[in-house]
Design a protein around this motif. Structure first.
Motif, PDB file in Angstrom:
ATOM      1  N   ARG A 188       4.901  -9.969   8.492  1.00  0.00           N
ATOM      2  CA  ARG A 188       4.740 -11.103   7.660  1.00  0.00           C
ATOM      3  C   ARG A 188       6.042 -11.917   7.242  1.00  0.00           C
ATOM      4  O   ARG A 188       6.043 -13.007   7.285  1.00  0.00           O
ATOM      5  CB  ARG A 188       4.081 -10.554   6.377  1.00  0.00           C
ATOM      6  CG  ARG A 188       2.550 -10.299   6.625  1.00  0.00           C
ATOM      7  CD  ARG A 188       1.554 -10.360   5.589  1.00  0.00           C
ATOM      8  NE  ARG A 188       2.120  -9.899   4.243  1.00  0.00           N
ATOM      9  CZ  ARG A 188       2.043  -8.653   4.016  1.00  0.00           C
ATOM     10  NH1 ARG A 188       1.449  -7.889   4.696  1.00  0.00           N
ATOM     11  NH2 ARG A 188       2.495  -8.160   2.716  1.00  0.00           N
ATOM     12  N   GLU A 219      -0.928  -8.958   9.130  1.00  0.00           N
ATOM     13  CA  GLU A 219      -0.436  -9.220   7.884  1.00  0.00           C
ATOM     14  C   GLU A 219      -0.128  -7.864   7.070  1.00  0.00           C
ATOM     15  O   GLU A 219       0.643  -8.058   6.192  1.00  0.00           O
ATOM     16  CB  GLU A 219      -1.144 -10.487   7.151  1.00  0.00           C
ATOM     17  CG  GLU A 219      -1.328 -11.444   7.630  1.00  0.00           C
ATOM     18  CD  GLU A 219      -2.360 -12.609   7.126  1.00  0.00           C
ATOM     19  OE1 GLU A 219      -2.686 -12.348   6.024  1.00  0.00           O
ATOM     20  OE2 GLU A 219      -2.417 -13.722   7.657  1.00  0.00           O
ATOM     21  N   SER A 220      -0.574  -7.007   7.243  1.00  0.00           N
ATOM     22  CA  SER A 220      -0.424  -5.684   6.396  1.00  0.00           C
ATOM     23  C   SER A 220       0.757  -4.990   6.685  1.00  0.00           C
ATOM     24  O   SER A 220       1.283  -4.391   5.928  1.00  0.00           O
ATOM     25  CB  SER A 220      -1.456  -4.691   6.892  1.00  0.00           C
ATOM     26  OG  SER A 220      -1.300  -4.355   8.282  1.00  0.00           O
ATOM     27  N   ALA A 236       4.422  -5.611   6.317  1.00  0.00           N
ATOM     28  CA  ALA A 236       5.370  -6.570   5.633  1.00  0.00           C
ATOM     29  C   ALA A 236       6.428  -7.268   6.369  1.00  0.00           C
ATOM     30  O   ALA A 236       6.849  -8.436   6.287  1.00  0.00           O
ATOM     31  CB  ALA A 236       5.896  -5.777   4.194  1.00  0.00           C
ATOM     32  N   ARG A 275       3.998 -10.440  -4.401  1.00  0.00           N
ATOM     33  CA  ARG A 275       2.930  -9.849  -5.203  1.00  0.00           C
ATOM     34  C   ARG A 275       2.697  -8.535  -4.664  1.00  0.00           C
ATOM     35  O   ARG A 275       2.472  -7.324  -5.684  1.00  0.00           O
ATOM     36  CB  ARG A 275       1.716 -10.593  -4.996  1.00  0.00           C
ATOM     37  CG  ARG A 275       1.550 -12.065  -5.623  1.00  0.00           C
ATOM     38  CD  ARG A 275       0.262 -12.448  -5.842  1.00  0.00           C
ATOM     39  NE  ARG A 275      -0.507 -12.436  -4.438  1.00  0.00           N
ATOM     40  CZ  ARG A 275      -0.376 -13.660  -3.689  1.00  0.00           C
ATOM     41  NH1 ARG A 275       0.239 -14.463  -4.027  1.00  0.00           N
ATOM     42  NH2 ARG A 275      -1.125 -13.415  -2.444  1.00  0.00           N
ATOM     43  N   GLU A 276       2.759  -8.289  -3.424  1.00  0.00           N
ATOM     44  CA  GLU A 276       2.640  -6.807  -2.979  1.00  0.00           C
ATOM     45  C   GLU A 276       3.800  -5.822  -3.495  1.00  0.00           C
ATOM     46  O   GLU A 276       3.612  -4.711  -3.553  1.00  0.00           O
ATOM     47  CB  GLU A 276       2.112  -6.893  -1.594  1.00  0.00           C
ATOM     48  CG  GLU A 276       0.887  -7.296  -1.347  1.00  0.00           C
ATOM     49  CD  GLU A 276       0.542  -7.443   0.305  1.00  0.00           C
ATOM     50  OE1 GLU A 276       1.422  -7.084   0.965  1.00  0.00           O
ATOM     51  OE2 GLU A 276      -0.687  -7.881   0.621  1.00  0.00           O
ATOM     52  N   GLN A 277       4.954  -6.379  -3.249  1.00  0.00           N
ATOM     53  CA  GLN A 277       6.121  -5.715  -3.367  1.00  0.00           C
ATOM     54  C   GLN A 277       7.202  -6.528  -4.592  1.00  0.00           C
ATOM     55  O   GLN A 277       8.151  -7.112  -3.893  1.00  0.00           O
ATOM     56  CB  GLN A 277       6.744  -5.399  -2.230  1.00  0.00           C
ATOM     57  CG  GLN A 277       5.960  -4.674  -1.355  1.00  0.00           C
ATOM     58  CD  GLN A 277       6.709  -4.432   0.117  1.00  0.00           C
ATOM     59  OE1 GLN A 277       8.009  -4.428   0.224  1.00  0.00           O
ATOM     60  NE2 GLN A 277       6.065  -3.926   1.110  1.00  0.00           N
ATOM     61  N   ARG A 287       2.881 -13.683  -1.063  1.00  0.00           N
ATOM     62  CA  ARG A 287       2.089 -12.592  -1.245  1.00  0.00           C
ATOM     63  C   ARG A 287       2.945 -11.231  -0.823  1.00  0.00           C
ATOM     64  O   ARG A 287       2.519 -10.239  -1.389  1.00  0.00           O
ATOM     65  CB  ARG A 287       1.082 -12.474   0.346  1.00  0.00           C
ATOM     66  CG  ARG A 287       0.194 -11.359   0.381  1.00  0.00           C
ATOM     67  CD  ARG A 287      -0.810 -11.593   1.454  1.00  0.00           C
ATOM     68  NE  ARG A 287      -1.594 -10.384   1.601  1.00  0.00           N
ATOM     69  CZ  ARG A 287      -2.807 -10.197   2.492  1.00  0.00           C
ATOM     70  NH1 ARG A 287      -2.941 -11.277   3.327  1.00  0.00           N
ATOM     71  NH2 ARG A 287      -3.301  -9.214   2.626  1.00  0.00           N
ATOM     72  N   LEU A 288       4.195 -11.305  -0.281  1.00  0.00           N
ATOM     73  CA  LEU A 288       4.914 -10.073  -0.170  1.00  0.00           C
ATOM     74  C   LEU A 288       5.616 -10.017  -1.714  1.00  0.00           C
ATOM     75  O   LEU A 288       5.789  -8.669  -1.909  1.00  0.00           O
ATOM     76  CB  LEU A 288       6.226 -10.593   0.747  1.00  0.00           C
ATOM     77  CG  LEU A 288       5.804 -10.718   2.156  1.00  0.00           C
ATOM     78  CD1 LEU A 288       6.904 -11.174   3.210  1.00  0.00           C
ATOM     79  CD2 LEU A 288       5.642  -9.228   2.865  1.00  0.00           C
TER      80      LEU A 288
END
Length: 966
Positions: free
Chosen positions: A843, A837-838, A840, A868-870, A865-866
């Motif tokens: 995922r 999952e790390s 992107a 939120r992270e990007q 999650r994607l």
């Protein structure tokens, strides 16, 4: 129940049972008729069958010196069926013949014993492997049965009328074929021993009725200059000569080769009588051997007939049938025999055997049954008599018609569409040396009947007689035909053609082939007869000279003497070695195959095989047989005592594949088994093992691979195939040994991948082999995922995670992405799932896969999650917006799509998704403005996906503009 009622009840039951049996017999014969209709070979309408040419001469009134060689009762019906009837009429005639034969058999059983006996015999006749109605015996069988029925009917109540009918039946049989010509003399004994008056008149009726029936035929032969000939003229010469010489079996014998210095006429019979009287000690043992051979054809039926005679000798009908059977057997054993000679007697022997089986039951048939049997006998007899009356009329009219002027011109004008007339006219013109006209007539015959084989050889000769371009093609074709003597004559024509055109080597080659064909003319089935024949081969040279003289008739008279003079040195040359003659026959076969003459090619190949083939010739022969679809023969050529050579193995496997493709599975496997002899090379072992595997015989493939591996213990291809085969057959320990051997070898990338696959299938450690495969050539993702799953099942966690790590950088399908994610979870738990999952991109692909599979919550979790992270990733927002819309969350979807457009105005996918939403809501202007804004963006070069989106947006805009406003 009174005795009378009990008797009537028994009769009713027997008659009902007999009717059922006869009905079943008719149905069985109908099945045989259907089989014949599918493959109408070998019955009455083949090339030259049953002397149909003599029948045609009688029908058309054409002069023919050989018209008396066949009795018109057979030749005329066969000519009508072969040349004048369509296929439907042929099938009808065949069916009528089978029904008539079954009826006569039934009648014979009824007259001899009871309706039950008749039904049983009819059923036995119908279920026999081949009812004897083939070739020149199909019509004769009916007449022999008619004679047998008349015998049994007369025996019940001898009278002048019944004796006259019996004599007429015998005469009708003689009008078809001559074996019963002495039967009236045998029956005089029965007439003499019967009680009551009128015996002289009955004896005269039995003996004179056949002669009176044959009188028109004898008169015709006398008027034609043949003398008082009552039966066939010269048809039995070959058997007369070989019989006098002590041969037991018949063969394809040329009678004037075995009788030096004798020609036609009655010389053969006179010579044979002299030969028998001079050496009775050799002739009589030969007759005994023929008797033993004849009895061996149907031993059970002969035993049944003998038992019936022993049990019922005092019964007149049975005893007279016994005389018929014994006479038939004895008259044929005076000359060489073969099985088909006794086919007409098989139903009679069946009836006698059935009587022996039922002899303990009451044999008296009811009066009504007797009358019905007599009526059936009369009906079939009348039908046969009608055919013979027609033939008698032709016989009476023939001398006058044949003597008329220009008989051929008359008939061709009347029937220009009849192929036989053009063939016969062309054949006779060819005999007069008129090559050009003969070729025209024979070509027309072939055009009218393309499948008729008879005109092909004369047409070939006619084309050869020309001297223009193209004659060499015709001269090099194999002159094969159903008549072996005609084939010899064809090679004689080729000898003279080569000399006439200055091609001496071609003439010499044709002379060698002619010599081989002559040597095969007198062929016998029994080894003792073949050995006897060798002592009579001293006169072949004279026979060769006669054939050339006959062939020279095709050339103009002025050139014949010169051609024969040039041919004499060739006749004096010694024969070539067998290997060289075999090579000539192979050349013949190749030319015939190229010209599409399949039968000629097969005959030439068989001649080459008889001479013995060198290794290279054997390969050539096998290849030709394969090209002709003769897979079994090709395998026979290649099979020998030693192991097959490499090239032979290739051909054997080719033959096996071809046979399998044609649906001949058993033959294919038999051919493939020939490969399993001796040492084999690695490629051939692999190919054969593959065939064994495909055909459901993996154990045989394993055995073959092991034997090949003994000679090549470090061959990776063998080890891989062997390991896979052993794994499929459940021999896992042996498969692991092969895998261990592979680990010690230097494998290329594809071999390492296969070895890894084998390890996975065996649930063995595959990490090392997977690593080698990745270094030398990338493994496919499916193998890596299977390896991870196998490691998970075996509890090898580190190995499974390593296999998953190797998937990095390999393009995975959405389903494979999901599988990888699940395997990570199962191997490492949620804490370790972050390794996948790390990434992107991975995922995102997993989210798309979840979405396509309808797993919306899982996809939304990954996209959240994607985002939120990007948070600046327009693609994640756009995809999440689409997902929200699919989940029914309109406001969240619109918000994500608008935000994606704001973050990256050049990202076109959100435009299309949002515009589609506006259209579905009826917001046409909002959708147009959104599409125009998207089209105003510049698509970077080298972005085909964006250009595709832009084109789709442009198409949607045009569609909206074209639609009328609501």
């Amino acid at each position: 129940m009174t005795p009378r009622k009990a008797l009537l009840s028994r009769e009713v039951r027997e008659n009902f049972g007999a009717a059922v049996l006869f009905g079943v017999a008719v149905l069985a014969l109908a099945g045989q008729l259907g089989q014949w209709a599918a493959e109408p070979a070998g019955w009455g309408c083949g090339s030259g069958d049953s002397h149909a040419a003599q029948g045609e001469a009688l029908i058309h009134g054409l002069p023919d010196g050989q018209v008396a060689q066949s009795m018109p009762g057979a030749s005329v019906p066969n000519a009508l069926l072969c040349g004048h009837a369509g296929f439907a009429v042929q099938v009808a005639a065949r069916g009528l013949g089978l029904l008539a034969a079954a009826t006569l058999v039934f009648v014979l059983g009824c007259l001899l014993h009871s309706p039950l006996c008749g039904g049983l015999v009819a059923l036995g006749f119908a279920l026999s492997p081949a009812p004897p109605l083939y070739w020149d015996r199909w019509l004769y069988t009916l007449h022999v049965l008619l004679v047998a029925g008349a015998l049994a009917w007369r025996a019940q109540a001898p009278s002048f009328g019944r004796s006259l009918i019996l004599g007429l039946a015998i005469g009708m049989s003689l009008f078809v074929l001559s074996p019963l010509f002495l039967l009236p003399l045998v029956l005089l004994f029965e007439v003499w021993r019967q009680k009551g008056g009128g015996r002289p008149a009955q004896g005269l009726a039995v003996c004179l009725a056949p002669l009176l029936f044959l009188l028109p035929w004898a008169l015709m032969n006398h008027r034609l200059g043949h003398g008082w000939v009552f039966l066939e003229a010269g048809r039995a010469r070959a058997n007369i000569i070989t019989g006098a010489l002590g041969f037991v079996s018949t063969g394809q014998t040329v009678w004037n080769v075995l009788l030096p210095g004798r020609g036609g006429g009655d010389g053969a019979l006179g010579w044979a009588v002299s030969e028998v009287l001079s050496r009775p000690g050799e002739y009589l043992p030969a007759c005994a051997r023929r008797l033993a051979l004849a009895l061996s054809y149907h031993p059970i039926l002969w035993a049944g007939g003998l038992a019936a005679l022993c049990l019922g000798w005092r019964r007149d009908g049975l005893r007279q049938l016994g005389w018929l059977a014994l006479y038939f057997l004895g008259i044929h054993c005076l000359m060489p025999v073969e099985e088909r000679y006794f086919e007409p007697l098989v139903p009679v022997l069946m009836t006698m055997s059935a009587w022996a089986v039922l002899s303990r039951l009451p044999a008296a048939a009811p009066a009504g049954g007797q009358r019905a049997a007599a009526a059936a006998l009369a009906g079939v007899g009348a039908l046969l008599l009608a055919v013979q009356v027609y033939a008698q009329g032709l016989v009476l009219a023939y001398p006058a018609r044949a003597a008329g002027p220009d008989a051929f011109g008359r008939e061709l004008a009347r029937r220009p569409g009849e192929a036989w007339l053009w063939y016969e006219h062309g054949r006779r013109r060819l005999g007069r040396g008129e090559g050009g006209g003969a070729a025209e007539d024979l070509g027309r015959a072939l055009a009218l009947s393309p499948r008729w084989a008879e005109p092909r050889l004369p047409y070939l000769w006619a084309r050869m007689l020309g001297r223009g371009p193209g004659t060499e093609f015709w001269a090099r074709l194999a002159p094969e035909t159903g008549d072996p003597l005609a084939a010899v004559q064809g090679y004689a024509v080729r000898v003279l053609h080569g000399l006439d055109n200055g091609r001496v080597p071609a003439a010499r080659e044709a002379r060698e082939l002619m010599r081989d064909r002559i040597a095969g003319l007198a062929a016998f089935t029994r080894e003792a007869d073949r050995a006897r024949l060798e002592r009579l081969r001293a006169d072949w040279a004279r026979f060769e000279s006669e054939r050339l003289e006959e062939a020279a008739v095709l050339w103009p008279e002025a050139r014949r003497a010169e051609l024969l003079k040039r041919a004499r040195p060739l006749l004096a040359e010694p024969p070539l070695a067998p290997a060289r003659r075999a090579g000539l026959w192979l050349g013949e076969a190749q030319r015939s195959a190229r010209a599409g003459l399949r039968e000629g090619a097969l005959v030439s190949l068989e001649a080459a095989r008889r001479l013995g083939l060198a290794p290279a010739q054997r390969l050539t022969c096998a290849r030709l047989l394969l090209s002709l679809g003769e897979y079994a023969r090709a395998a026979q050529v290649l099979s020998r005592s030693g192991p097959p050579a490499p090239a032979e193995l290739d051909l054997l496997m080719e033959a096996a594949r071809a046979a399998r493709a044609q649906g001949q599975a058993v033959l294919a496997e038999q051919i493939l088994d020939l490969c399993d002899r001796g040492a084999v090379s690695v490629p051939r072992a692999l190919a054969a093992a593959g065939l064994y595997r495909d055909w459901g015989r993996p154990a045989d493939g394993v055995a073959l691979l092991r034997r090949a591996l003994a000679g090549h213990p470090r061959d990776a291809r063998l080890l891989l195939e062997l390991g896979a085969a052993e794994a499929r057959t459940g021999q896992r320990a042996q498969a692991r040994e092969a895998l261990a051997a592979l680990e010690r070898l230097d494998l290329d990338g594809s071999q390492a991948c296969r070895a890894a696959r084998l390890a996975v299938d065996l649930r063995a450690a595959a990490a090392g082999m997977l690593g080698r495969a990745m270094k030398k050539g990338r493994c496919d993702a499916g193998l890596l995922l299977d390896a991870a799953a196998a490691a998970r099942d075996a509890g090898r966690r580190a190995e499974g995670l390593e296999a998953l790590r190797l998937t990095a950088g390999i393009a995975l399908t959405p389903e494979q992405i999901l599988s990888a994610a699940r395997l990570h979870v199962e191997l490492g738990g949620p804490a370790r799932a972050g390794r996948v999952e790390s990434d992107a991109e991975e995922r995102w692909r997993a989210a798309i896969a979840h979405q396509r599979l309808g797993e919306y919550p899982q996809a939304l979790t990954l996209l959240d999650r994607l985002v939120r992270e990007q948070p600046g990733g327009a693609r994640w927002l756009g995809d999440r917006g689409v997902l929200h819309l699919l989940m029914g969350k309109r406001e969240a979807g619109v918000r994500d799509l608008q935000k994606a457009i704001a973050l990256d105005p050049g990202f076109l996918s959100p435009y299309l998704s949002l515009g589609g939403l506006y259209e579905s809501e009826g917001r046409r202007q909002d959708a147009l403005r959104l599409y125009e804004a998207a089209l105003a963006r510049t698509v970077p070069a080298g972005a085909p996906a964006d250009r595709g989106l832009q084109e789709r947006i442009r198409s949607e805009r045009r569609r909206l503009l074209a639609e009328p406003q609501r």
